[in-house]
Design a protein around this motif. Structure first.
Motif, PDB file in Angstrom:
ATOM      1  N   ALA A 230       0.838  -1.206   0.000  1.00 29.37           N
ATOM      2  CA  ALA A 230       0.000   0.000   0.000  1.00 29.37           C
ATOM      3  C   ALA A 230       0.874   1.257   0.000  1.00 29.37           C
ATOM      4  CB  ALA A 230      -0.936  -0.005   1.209  1.00 29.37           C
ATOM      5  N   VAL A 231       2.000   1.203   0.714  1.00 28.79           N
ATOM      6  CA  VAL A 231       2.963   2.314   0.676  1.00 28.79           C
ATOM      7  C   VAL A 231       3.489   2.488  -0.751  1.00 28.79           C
ATOM      8  CG1 VAL A 231       5.239   3.087   1.465  1.00 28.79           C
ATOM      9  CG2 VAL A 231       3.630   2.089   3.103  1.00 28.79           C
ATOM     10  N   ALA A 232       3.847   1.379  -1.389  1.00 25.75           N
ATOM     11  CA  ALA A 232       4.356   1.448  -2.761  1.00 25.75           C
ATOM     12  C   ALA A 232       3.326   2.082  -3.687  1.00 25.75           C
ATOM     13  CB  ALA A 232       4.731   0.046  -3.247  1.00 25.75           C
ATOM     14  N   ASP A 233       2.071   1.713  -3.544  1.00 24.92           N
ATOM     15  CA  ASP A 233       1.009   2.282  -4.382  1.00 24.92           C
ATOM     16  C   ASP A 233       0.896   3.789  -4.160  1.00 24.92           C
ATOM     17  OD1 ASP A 233      -1.455   1.736  -6.128  1.00 24.92           O
ATOM     18  OD2 ASP A 233      -2.336   2.787  -4.418  1.00 24.92           O
ATOM     19  N   THR A 234       1.071   4.222  -2.916  1.00 31.66           N
ATOM     20  CA  THR A 234       1.010   5.652  -2.594  1.00 31.66           C
ATOM     21  C   THR A 234       2.174   6.405  -3.220  1.00 31.66           C
ATOM     22  OG1 THR A 234      -0.118   5.156  -0.506  1.00 31.66           O
ATOM     23  CG2 THR A 234       0.955   7.309  -0.682  1.00 31.66           C
ATOM     24  N   LEU A 235       3.372   5.818  -3.156  1.00 31.77           N
ATOM     25  CA  LEU A 235       4.545   6.462  -3.750  1.00 31.77           C
ATOM     26  C   LEU A 235       4.388   6.578  -5.265  1.00 31.77           C
ATOM     27  CD1 LEU A 235       7.344   4.663  -1.680  1.00 31.77           C
ATOM     28  CD2 LEU A 235       6.469   6.983  -1.334  1.00 31.77           C
ATOM     29  N   ARG A 236       3.845   5.554  -5.889  1.00 32.61           N
ATOM     30  CA  ARG A 236       3.623   5.620  -7.347  1.00 32.61           C
ATOM     31  C   ARG A 236       2.647   6.735  -7.702  1.00 32.61           C
ATOM     32  NH1 ARG A 236       2.739  -0.061  -6.647  1.00 32.61           N
ATOM     33  NH2 ARG A 236       4.687  -1.218  -6.971  1.00 32.61           N
ATOM     34  N   ALA A 237       1.707   7.001  -6.804  1.00 36.50           N
ATOM     35  CA  ALA A 237       0.723   8.059  -7.052  1.00 36.50           C
ATOM     36  C   ALA A 237       1.289   9.444  -6.781  1.00 36.50           C
ATOM     37  CB  ALA A 237      -0.520   7.821  -6.185  1.00 36.50           C
ATOM     38  N   GLY A 238       2.592   9.532  -6.406  1.00 32.82           N
ATOM     39  CA  GLY A 238       3.231  10.819  -6.181  1.00 32.82           C
ATOM     40  C   GLY A 238       2.912  11.444  -4.837  1.00 32.82           C
ATOM     41  N   ARG A 239       2.525  10.614  -3.852  1.00 33.52           N
ATOM     42  CA  ARG A 239       2.181  11.149  -2.539  1.00 33.52           C
ATOM     43  C   ARG A 239       3.124  10.574  -1.481  1.00 33.52           C
ATOM     44  NH1 ARG A 239      -4.217  11.503  -1.639  1.00 33.52           N
ATOM     45  NH2 ARG A 239      -3.510  13.313  -0.428  1.00 33.52           N
ATOM     46  N   GLN A 240       3.157  11.221  -0.318  1.00 34.58           N
ATOM     47  CA  GLN A 240       4.042  10.811   0.777  1.00 34.58           C
ATOM     48  C   GLN A 240       3.336   9.819   1.694  1.00 34.58           C
ATOM     49  OE1 GLN A 240       4.475  15.075   1.708  1.00 34.58           O
ATOM     50  NE2 GLN A 240       6.670  14.729   1.950  1.00 34.58           N
ATOM     51  N   ALA A 241       4.140   9.020   2.399  1.00 34.03           N
ATOM     52  CA  ALA A 241       3.600   8.001   3.304  1.00 34.03           C
ATOM     53  C   ALA A 241       4.221   8.140   4.680  1.00 34.03           C
ATOM     54  CB  ALA A 241       3.868   6.595   2.753  1.00 34.03           C
ATOM     55  N   LEU A 242       3.415   7.910   5.703  1.00 32.43           N
ATOM     56  CA  LEU A 242       3.853   7.949   7.102  1.00 32.43           C
ATOM     57  C   LEU A 242       3.456   6.644   7.768  1.00 32.43           C
ATOM     58  CD1 LEU A 242       4.824   9.265   9.763  1.00 32.43           C
ATOM     59  CD2 LEU A 242       2.553  10.315   9.966  1.00 32.43           C
ATOM     60  N   ILE A 243       4.433   5.961   8.382  1.00 34.06           N
ATOM     61  CA  ILE A 243       4.182   4.736   9.139  1.00 34.06           C
ATOM     62  C   ILE A 243       4.515   5.019  10.601  1.00 34.06           C
ATOM     63  CG2 ILE A 243       4.731   2.297   9.434  1.00 34.06           C
ATOM     64  CD1 ILE A 243       5.676   2.247   6.535  1.00 34.06           C
ATOM     65  N   LEU A 244       3.533   4.849  11.473  1.00 31.48           N
ATOM     66  CA  LEU A 244       3.740   5.062  12.905  1.00 31.48           C
ATOM     67  C   LEU A 244       3.934   3.724  13.603  1.00 31.48           C
ATOM     68  CD1 LEU A 244       1.063   7.797  13.752  1.00 31.48           C
ATOM     69  CD2 LEU A 244       3.465   8.109  13.146  1.00 31.48           C
ATOM     70  N   LEU A 245       4.905   3.686  14.523  1.00 33.36           N
ATOM     71  CA  LEU A 245       5.162   2.517  15.358  1.00 33.36           C
ATOM     72  C   LEU A 245       5.007   2.924  16.818  1.00 33.36           C
ATOM     73  CD1 LEU A 245       8.421   1.093  13.682  1.00 33.36           C
ATOM     74  CD2 LEU A 245       6.058   0.452  13.209  1.00 33.36           C
ATOM     75  N   PRO A 246       4.546   2.002  17.681  1.00 30.53           N
ATOM     76  CA  PRO A 246       4.335   2.391  19.075  1.00 30.53           C
ATOM     77  C   PRO A 246       5.600   2.430  19.915  1.00 30.53           C
ATOM     78  CG  PRO A 246       3.666   0.112  18.736  1.00 30.53           C
ATOM     79  CD  PRO A 246       4.047   0.653  17.388  1.00 30.53           C
ATOM     80  N   GLU A 247       6.647   1.695  19.511  1.00 28.80           N
ATOM     81  CA  GLU A 247       7.853   1.590  20.336  1.00 28.80           C
ATOM     82  C   GLU A 247       9.082   1.909  19.500  1.00 28.80           C
ATOM     83  OE1 GLU A 247       8.142   0.890  23.506  1.00 28.80           O
ATOM     84  OE2 GLU A 247       6.248  -0.041  24.105  1.00 28.80           O
ATOM     85  N   ILE A 248       9.973   2.748  20.035  1.00 28.33           N
ATOM     86  CA  ILE A 248      11.230   3.038  19.348  1.00 28.33           C
ATOM     87  C   ILE A 248      12.052   1.767  19.197  1.00 28.33           C
ATOM     88  CG2 ILE A 248      13.406   4.313  19.505  1.00 28.33           C
ATOM     89  CD1 ILE A 248      11.916   6.466  21.025  1.00 28.33           C
ATOM     90  N   ALA A 249      11.957   0.865  20.189  1.00 26.30           N
ATOM     91  CA  ALA A 249      12.747  -0.367  20.145  1.00 26.30           C
ATOM     92  C   ALA A 249      12.380  -1.241  18.949  1.00 26.30           C
ATOM     93  CB  ALA A 249      12.557  -1.153  21.442  1.00 26.30           C
ATOM     94  N   LEU A 250      11.210  -1.016  18.339  1.00 27.61           N
ATOM     95  CA  LEU A 250      10.793  -1.809  17.189  1.00 27.61           C
ATOM     96  C   LEU A 250      11.369  -1.298  15.880  1.00 27.61           C
ATOM     97  CD1 LEU A 250       6.967  -2.227  17.956  1.00 27.61           C
ATOM     98  CD2 LEU A 250       8.811  -3.823  18.483  1.00 27.61           C
ATOM     99  N   THR A 251      11.917  -0.073  15.869  1.00 30.03           N
ATOM    100  CA  THR A 251      12.214   0.576  14.598  1.00 30.03           C
ATOM    101  C   THR A 251      13.343  -0.099  13.835  1.00 30.03           C
ATOM    102  OG1 THR A 251      13.667   2.157  15.718  1.00 30.03           O
ATOM    103  CG2 THR A 251      11.387   2.827  15.351  1.00 30.03           C
ATOM    104  N   ASN A 252      14.353  -0.621  14.514  1.00 31.84           N
ATOM    105  CA  ASN A 252      15.524  -1.121  13.800  1.00 31.84           C
ATOM    106  C   ASN A 252      15.168  -2.276  12.877  1.00 31.84           C
ATOM    107  OD1 ASN A 252      18.383  -0.758  13.429  1.00 31.84           O
ATOM    108  ND2 ASN A 252      18.659  -2.750  14.389  1.00 31.84           N
ATOM    109  N   THR A 253      14.506  -3.306  13.407  1.00 34.87           N
ATOM    110  CA  THR A 253      14.112  -4.448  12.585  1.00 34.87           C
ATOM    111  C   THR A 253      13.152  -4.019  11.490  1.00 34.87           C
ATOM    112  OG1 THR A 253      14.393  -5.940  14.460  1.00 34.87           O
ATOM    113  CG2 THR A 253      13.050  -6.729  12.638  1.00 34.87           C
ATOM    114  N   PHE A 254      12.221  -3.138  11.843  1.00 40.34           N
ATOM    115  CA  PHE A 254      11.229  -2.688  10.877  1.00 40.34           C
ATOM    116  C   PHE A 254      11.910  -1.942   9.727  1.00 40.34           C
ATOM    117  CE2 PHE A 254       8.099   0.129   9.077  1.00 40.34           C
ATOM    118  CZ  PHE A 254       6.948  -0.652   9.046  1.00 40.34           C
ATOM    119  N   ILE A 255      12.865  -1.071  10.048  1.00 40.32           N
ATOM    120  CA  ILE A 255      13.538  -0.287   9.013  1.00 40.32           C
ATOM    121  C   ILE A 255      14.379  -1.184   8.108  1.00 40.32           C
ATOM    122  CG2 ILE A 255      15.403   1.398   8.700  1.00 40.32           C
ATOM    123  CD1 ILE A 255      14.038   2.996  10.963  1.00 40.32           C
TER     124      ILE A 255
END
Length: 722
Positions: A230-255
């Protein structure tokens, strides 16, 4: 018309209720949303041009705008969001705007980078070091100095010598982007048929219009791969995407997963970033060079101008509630921002909040289901261990049947997890001689023993003291005992029971975010056999070797008189049980409970989440609780309990009469003192269609105003009753 006689209104980023009027100096051009610096009292303050002036103050009594910053104006949808959030939460608009203008450094023009390139002139003296530099510059490209030093393996003095000799020249080049644009076609995952069907449902929402999808999938069902597309579809449409995570400790694996999919890192936004990093991301979001952001809840107020998708991973998580400063829930405010931006929203969870589930049931959200685990992995078997008949021996915390399962898992070379949502060694320290219990001097909370660090600590305000060797009341040196378990105490027992297992403790107070990320990576590589942890381990992690999960006190969350207790307990038990059996291994989860017949325990054992949601929604509707009603809390605090309680009673006497509104209190808050301030609560309850924010606003305007050390905090839609 924006200006009237060269006068505009400016909202300043401080806790004020509305904009002030300022003159626009001759030659300065501003528009609605322009970021400016204005004098406020004796100092300059950041602000935003809000529109025409609100009053008719004489022109010669106004002060001039000092500076308009050379950055794009804030978008209309963001300005509307600030106004809406302020009106709904009863926060001052300037206070909400301060959450937008979080990075003043971003308003300064980026500093150019010093780089070097060949001139074509050969120096008289050519040393091996100089040759390496010139060979590196053979591509006729300009190299930043640090990169040139690293590539050629020389010191800076070599480059400076070549510059003096005329062989290289120093130039300024634009600073590189904070991140490269993600490639929507970079490395897409091969989706299962069920995942593809889920993605098709999400993409059926118009990419240029507002719409919400609840991505309701089992743990290990592959939700992340779906919303990445869904993020990819948004980028193709020329728009920006924001993904929120509840914990900073989760960001490394997610990124890391994001980077593999899009062949570029996303921009990050969280409290671990330096001011310089935040400035680059903030400016990149505003000027559009940053196309995707992964961040904590405060990223919701970044100055996107082309926002097309908001994803909230683990949308049920309580960490999305902001309780300091102005209170808001990032999930609810994300829905509002998406409405203003005409953007799509994906709420992703294995255990959706009751509010989101009800919206899906009512057809307000598209209900997108993933009911099978990815790659045909099976859901774990869940067993309740009745602590009344099958519990551990006195002084122990691991039931015999659970211990046998852990032994078997370790023998197979699998990993096991012991989960207890209680930090420290023990929640209470008691003197057996005189009965003294160690309580925080600044809070109405017990001091928790952290034996590894040798301290007693308050988990509400952070107050610490060295663990005493003798009772501070009676002086007895042999009478202090730890009451109840924390994960450190469980680790002590595990060391005796499983001496050969490689053990690791995971808790938010056991290291920095970087250290925790390292521990998670080590677990994923199989460097530990037995994991002992708190809520930190319950979500967002994929441990392929983990096959057994033991929850040592499944009833812990049910012990509080909180209307959301059943929902929270079901969510955390589902999440932690879902860590087991994520790959080819069959998973088992064991819940140690004194209430095996509780609806939450029955739903867990039977795997019947629909029964839980049906019962919980029915109970909420019968009680007029959210999502079928609305709540607002007023927390009055003061240095003395009598002061807070007296003021709360006077406030109650000013409460306006309104049909359908019920008032409760005043009463001491369950945690009645934090950081030396006594806390008293009033609670207002209404129907779901009643303007409770407007009611509380009118109430506050007509009531006595707090003075001295009195403070009143407003929490619209409270998530906690503490």
């Amino acid at each position: 018309m924006l200006a009237v006689d060269n006068i505009v209104s400016v909202m300043v980023g401080v806790a004020v209720d509305g904009p002030y009027s300022y003159r626009v100096p001759h030659g300065m051009v501003v528009t609605r949303g322009s970021i400016v610096a204005v004098p406020l009292g004796p100092r300059l303050t950041l602000g935003v041009v809000w529109g025409p002036p609100k009053d008719n103050i004489a022109h010669n009594r106004l002060r001039d705008i000092t500076q308009v910053f050379d950055v794009p104006a804030l978008s209309e949808e963001l300005l509307r969001l600030v106004e809406w959030v302020a009106r709904y939460t009863l926060a001052a608009p300037g206070q909400v705007l301060r959450g937008v203008l979080r990075s003043p450094e971003a308003l300064d023009a980026p500093k150019p980078v010093i780089a070097y390139r060949r001139t074509g002139h050969e120096p008289e003296k050519l040393t091996p070091a100089r040759l390496r530099v010139l060979d590196t510059l053979m591509d006729d490209m300009a190299w930043p100095k640090p990169a040139l030093i690293g590539a050629s393996g020389v010191s800076s003095s070599v480059i400076e010598g070549l510059e003096r000799a005329g062989a290289v020249e120093r130039i300024e080049i634009p600073a590189p982007p904070v991140v490269l644009p993600p490639d929507p076609d970079g490395n897409p995952a091969k989706l299962s048929a069920e995942q593809q069907a889920a993605l098709d449902q999400i993409l059926a929402l118009d990419a240029q219009q507002f719409g919400v999808a609840l991505l309701d999938g089992v743990t290990g069902g592959g939700k992340t791969e779906v919303f990445f597309e869904a993020v990819a579809d948004t980028l193709r449409a020329g728009r920006q995407a924001l993904i929120l995570l509840p914990e900073i400790a989760l960001t490394n694996t997610f990124i890391e997963r994001f980077t593999r999919r899009f062949e570029a890192r996303p921009a990050e936004w969280h409290s671990d970033m330096t001011p310089a990093q935040r400035a680059k991301v903030w400016r990149g979001v505003l000027d559009g060079t940053v196309r995707a952001v992964v961040g904590a809840r405060s990223a919701l107020f970044l100055p996107f101008r082309e926002l097309g998708l908001l994803v909230l991973d683990e949308e049920h998580d309580g960490a999305y509630k902001q309780s300091d400063g102005f209170t808001y829930h990032a999930r609810d405010m994300a829905i509002v921002r998406a409405q203003f931006a005409k953007a799509r929203v994906v709420l992703s969870s294995a255990t959706p909040s009751v509010e989101s589930r009800n919206n899906a049931n009512q057809g307000r959200y598209a209900h997108v289901r993933l009911e099978s685990r990815f790659a045909a992995a099976a859901m774990p078997d869940v067993t309740a261990i009745d602590m009344r008949t099958d519990g551990p021996e006195k002084g122990e915390w691991i039931a015999p049947s659970l211990a046998r399962e852990i032994f078997a898992a370790l023998e197979r070379g699998d990993q096991a997890l012991l989960f207890l949502n209680r930090r420290g060694y023990a929640p209470l320290t008691l003197c057996r001689s005189c009965g003294h219990q160690y309580q925080c001097p600044d809070c109405s909370a017990w001091m928790v023993e952290h034996r590894f660090r040798g301290v007693l600590m308050c988990h509400h305000c952070g107050h610490e003291m060295r663990t005493p060797k003798a009772c501070s009341e009676c002086g007895d040196t042999e009478s202090l005992v730890a009451v109840g378990p924390g994960i450190e105490r469980v680790a002590e027992e595990a060391a005796v029971r499983f001496p050969d297992a490689r053990r690791v403790l995971l808790s938010t107070d056991m290291g920095s975010h970087a250290q925790l990320r390292d521990r998670f990576a080590e677990i994923e590589r199989g460097e530990f056999d037995l994991i002992i942890g708190t809520q930190l381990v319950s979500k967002g992690h994929h441990f392929e070797k983990l096959s057994v999960v033991g929850v040592l006190d499944a009833d812990l969350g049910l012990a509080h008189g909180d209307p959301r207790a059943a929902e929270r307990t079901f969510q955390i038990l589902t999440q932690v049980a879902g860590r087991a059996g994520r790959a080819s291994r069959h998973g088992k989860a064991f819940l140690q409970t004194y209430h095996p017949d509780h609806p939450v325990m029955r739903a867990m054992v039977n795997g019947d989440r629909e029964a839980f949601y049906a019962q919980e929604l029915a109970a909420r509707e019968a009680g007029g609780m959210p999502p079928f009603g609305r709540l607002a809390a007023l927390i009055i605090s003061a240095n003395e309990q009598q002061t807070a309680m007296g003021f709360a009673r006077r406030m109650l006497s000013f409460a306006p009469m309104a049909e359908g509104v019920r008032l409760f209190g005043p009463a001491d808050a369950p945690v009645s003192m934090i950081r030396g301030r006594h806390r008293v609560r009033l609670l207002a309850q209404s129907g779901k269609d009643f303007d409770l924010s407007g009611y509380v606003r009118f109430w506050l305007a007509s009531a006595e105003q707090p003075r001295g050390d009195l403070k009143v905090q407003i929490d619209i839609d409270p998530m906690s009753f503490m």
